[in-house]
Design a protein around this motif. Structure first.
Motif, PDB file in Angstrom:
ATOM      1  N   TYR A 113      -1.017  -5.275   9.866  1.00 43.25           N
ATOM      2  CA  TYR A 113      -2.441  -5.407  10.198  1.00 43.25           C
ATOM      3  C   TYR A 113      -3.300  -4.657   9.167  1.00 43.25           C
ATOM      4  CZ  TYR A 113      -2.090  -7.708  14.809  1.00 43.25           C
ATOM      5  OH  TYR A 113      -1.898  -8.612  15.823  1.00 43.25           O
ATOM      6  N   VAL A 114      -2.815  -3.510   8.703  1.00 43.89           N
ATOM      7  CA  VAL A 114      -3.573  -2.759   7.681  1.00 43.89           C
ATOM      8  C   VAL A 114      -3.565  -3.534   6.369  1.00 43.89           C
ATOM      9  CG1 VAL A 114      -3.882  -0.547   6.522  1.00 43.89           C
ATOM     10  CG2 VAL A 114      -2.855  -0.602   8.808  1.00 43.89           C
ATOM     11  N   TYR A 115      -2.412  -4.110   6.017  1.00 48.22           N
ATOM     12  CA  TYR A 115      -2.333  -4.924   4.801  1.00 48.22           C
ATOM     13  C   TYR A 115      -3.362  -6.056   4.883  1.00 48.22           C
ATOM     14  CZ  TYR A 115       2.240  -2.914   3.333  1.00 48.22           C
ATOM     15  OH  TYR A 115       3.260  -2.092   2.915  1.00 48.22           O
ATOM     16  N   LEU A 116      -3.370  -6.760   6.016  1.00 47.42           N
ATOM     17  CA  LEU A 116      -4.298  -7.893   6.164  1.00 47.42           C
ATOM     18  C   LEU A 116      -5.745  -7.426   6.057  1.00 47.42           C
ATOM     19  CD1 LEU A 116      -2.612 -10.005   9.009  1.00 47.42           C
ATOM     20  CD2 LEU A 116      -2.893 -10.671   6.606  1.00 47.42           C
ATOM     21  N   ARG A 117      -6.096  -6.355   6.754  1.00 49.38           N
ATOM     22  CA  ARG A 117      -7.482  -5.838   6.700  1.00 49.38           C
ATOM     23  C   ARG A 117      -7.846  -5.444   5.269  1.00 49.38           C
ATOM     24  NH1 ARG A 117     -10.801  -7.061  11.046  1.00 49.38           N
ATOM     25  NH2 ARG A 117      -9.694  -6.668  12.987  1.00 49.38           N
ATOM     26  N   ALA A 118      -6.885  -4.817   4.566  1.00 43.31           N
ATOM     27  CA  ALA A 118      -7.153  -4.428   3.170  1.00 43.31           C
ATOM     28  C   ALA A 118      -7.390  -5.663   2.305  1.00 43.31           C
ATOM     29  CB  ALA A 118      -5.975  -3.619   2.620  1.00 43.31           C
ATOM     30  N   LEU A 119      -6.801  -6.794   2.707  1.00 42.68           N
ATOM     31  CA  LEU A 119      -6.976  -8.059   1.972  1.00 42.68           C
ATOM     32  C   LEU A 119      -8.195  -8.835   2.467  1.00 42.68           C
ATOM     33  CD1 LEU A 119      -3.200  -9.138   1.982  1.00 42.68           C
ATOM     34  CD2 LEU A 119      -4.542  -8.552  -0.075  1.00 42.68           C
ATOM     35  N   GLY A 120      -8.926  -8.254   3.418  1.00 38.39           N
ATOM     36  CA  GLY A 120     -10.123  -8.917   3.929  1.00 38.39           C
ATOM     37  C   GLY A 120      -9.827 -10.023   4.932  1.00 38.39           C
ATOM     38  N   ILE A 121      -8.635  -9.994   5.522  1.00 39.86           N
ATOM     39  CA  ILE A 121      -8.227 -11.027   6.492  1.00 39.86           C
ATOM     40  C   ILE A 121      -8.171 -10.412   7.894  1.00 39.86           C
ATOM     41  CG2 ILE A 121      -6.336 -12.578   7.179  1.00 39.86           C
ATOM     42  CD1 ILE A 121      -5.561 -12.523   4.114  1.00 39.86           C
ATOM     43  N   ILE A 124       0.867  -1.183   0.000  1.00 36.88           N
ATOM     44  CA  ILE A 124       0.000   0.000   0.000  1.00 36.88           C
ATOM     45  C   ILE A 124       0.899   1.227   0.000  1.00 36.88           C
ATOM     46  CG2 ILE A 124      -1.655   1.378   1.358  1.00 36.88           C
ATOM     47  CD1 ILE A 124      -2.861  -1.224   2.408  1.00 36.88           C
ATOM     48  N   GLY A 125       0.551   2.205  -0.855  1.00 38.09           N
ATOM     49  CA  GLY A 125       1.257   3.492  -0.832  1.00 38.09           C
ATOM     50  C   GLY A 125       2.737   3.412  -1.095  1.00 38.09           C
ATOM     51  N   GLY A 126       3.159   2.407  -1.852  1.00 34.77           N
ATOM     52  CA  GLY A 126       4.578   2.298  -2.200  1.00 34.77           C
ATOM     53  C   GLY A 126       5.433   1.702  -1.095  1.00 34.77           C
ATOM     54  N   MET A 127       4.785   1.223  -0.026  1.00 38.33           N
ATOM     55  CA  MET A 127       5.554   0.618   1.070  1.00 38.33           C
ATOM     56  C   MET A 127       6.030  -0.778   0.685  1.00 38.33           C
ATOM     57  SD  MET A 127       3.257   1.854   4.316  1.00 38.33           S
ATOM     58  CE  MET A 127       4.442   1.362   5.572  1.00 38.33           C
ATOM     59  N   ARG A 128       6.957  -1.310   1.478  1.00 33.97           N
ATOM     60  CA  ARG A 128       7.464  -2.654   1.216  1.00 33.97           C
ATOM     61  C   ARG A 128       6.409  -3.718   1.503  1.00 33.97           C
ATOM     62  NH1 ARG A 128      12.310  -2.804   5.345  1.00 33.97           N
ATOM     63  NH2 ARG A 128      10.840  -1.469   6.449  1.00 33.97           N
ATOM     64  N   PRO A 129       6.439  -4.825   0.768  1.00 31.18           N
ATOM     65  CA  PRO A 129       5.616  -5.976   1.154  1.00 31.18           C
ATOM     66  C   PRO A 129       6.034  -6.435   2.546  1.00 31.18           C
ATOM     67  CG  PRO A 129       6.599  -6.321  -1.025  1.00 31.18           C
ATOM     68  CD  PRO A 129       7.239  -5.093  -0.446  1.00 31.18           C
ATOM     69  N   PHE A 130       5.105  -7.104   3.258  1.00 28.13           N
ATOM     70  CA  PHE A 130       5.410  -7.484   4.642  1.00 28.13           C
ATOM     71  C   PHE A 130       6.609  -8.425   4.722  1.00 28.13           C
ATOM     72  CE2 PHE A 130       4.262  -9.804   8.725  1.00 28.13           C
ATOM     73  CZ  PHE A 130       4.757  -8.798   9.544  1.00 28.13           C
ATOM     74  N   ALA A 131       6.812  -9.289   3.715  1.00 29.23           N
ATOM     75  CA  ALA A 131       7.967 -10.193   3.744  1.00 29.23           C
ATOM     76  C   ALA A 131       9.278  -9.410   3.863  1.00 29.23           C
ATOM     77  CB  ALA A 131       7.995 -11.080   2.496  1.00 29.23           C
ATOM     78  N   ASP A 132       9.362  -8.270   3.190  1.00 30.68           N
ATOM     79  CA  ASP A 132      10.587  -7.463   3.277  1.00 30.68           C
ATOM     80  C   ASP A 132      10.770  -6.875   4.675  1.00 30.68           C
ATOM     81  OD1 ASP A 132      11.140  -8.069   0.701  1.00 30.68           O
ATOM     82  OD2 ASP A 132      10.718  -6.083  -0.127  1.00 30.68           O
TER      83      ASP A 132
END
Lengths: 163, 163
Positions: free
Chosen positions: B147-155, B47-55
């Motif tokens: 947590y925001v990434y997960l919520r955005a993914l519906g998880i 989101i917003g050009g941030m790194r994926p969570f794995a990074d």
């Protein structure tokens, strides 16, 4: 507070004064994030059904001063997140009022208070140290979320390490 | 470690053992978040050009074990976030390997070590306690973002207080 004005206890993992400064430095960074947020988005922008950042800030305000007051005085406090705050200015004023009140409450904590048990807000079991760490961690957690909101809005958040 | 197996020092704000357990509880929650992430999104969602969570997890891995090793042994460590990890399973295996290594490193820290100065990874000035708190806070910060990434993914992410 025992460590105040005296030399640091070299045997301590952390002194009360250091822990307080650590928390206040985090609160200073959170204030910067509130200040950089555009007012409308602060109260309305959301991702994935999460709360707008203003609502998270209200939670942090509902915890910090009443929570520390309960810890310092032993008098039960209510957790009331429904603060009547509708502008960024009001939010920042409440934040600053809290910052002014916390030192006087912290002063009441003696070094041997931290291992004592507490039922925070009449419902959260722990020790005083675990409760204070929860307050700090919870602030970092929600502020981390606000960084994603800001990035999604095209705004660069303040550096995490700049406190 | 002095506090291990003995009664808690009631005068301590926090004991070394409590601080370590606090960190490990956070690492346990972060592991749950890694495990709940869909593999493709773990490595690619942003989101917003941030790194994926794995990074971000690679950063946490690059910090935890090498960082504590440097603190415990005094031997300089490099900060190397470019870990060759391409699957969720590998990431979880590295996470678990770190969890197995940390206790033995922590054991090397005496109670009076925490107030000592250190230049972490040859560049970050602080005390050992401020450095360890930074490791923990940085993990909470990035996990909050996940947590925001997960919520955005519906998880639905695991509850923050469940450690």
């Amino acid at each position: 507070m025992e460590t105040k004005g005296s030399s640091i206890n070299q045997e301590a993992v952390i002194t009360p004064q250091q822990l307080f400064e650590h928390w206040q430095a985090h609160r200073g960074l959170t204030r910067k994030v509130i200040a950089i947020f555009p007012e409308d988005e602060l109260f309305n922008f959301s991702i994935g059904g999460m709360r707008p950042f203003a609502d998270m800030v209200k939670e942090l305000l509902a915890i910090a001063e009443p929570g520390l007051k309960e810890i310092a005085t032993g008098k039960k406090e209510e957790l009331n997140e429904n603060l009547m705050v509708n502008t960024k200015l009001q939010l920042l004023e409440m934040w600053d009022k809290t910052s002014e009140t916390l030192p006087g409450l912290w002063e009441k904590l003696s070094t041997d208070a931290f291992q004592k048990s507490i039922l925070a807000f009449g419902q959260y079991e722990g020790t005083i140290i675990s409760t204070i760490l929860y307050f700090i961690d919870n602030e970092i957690h929600h502020r981390g979320q606000s960084y994603v909101y800001l990035r999604a809005l095209g705004i660069t958040p303040p550096p995490f390490w700049e406190r």
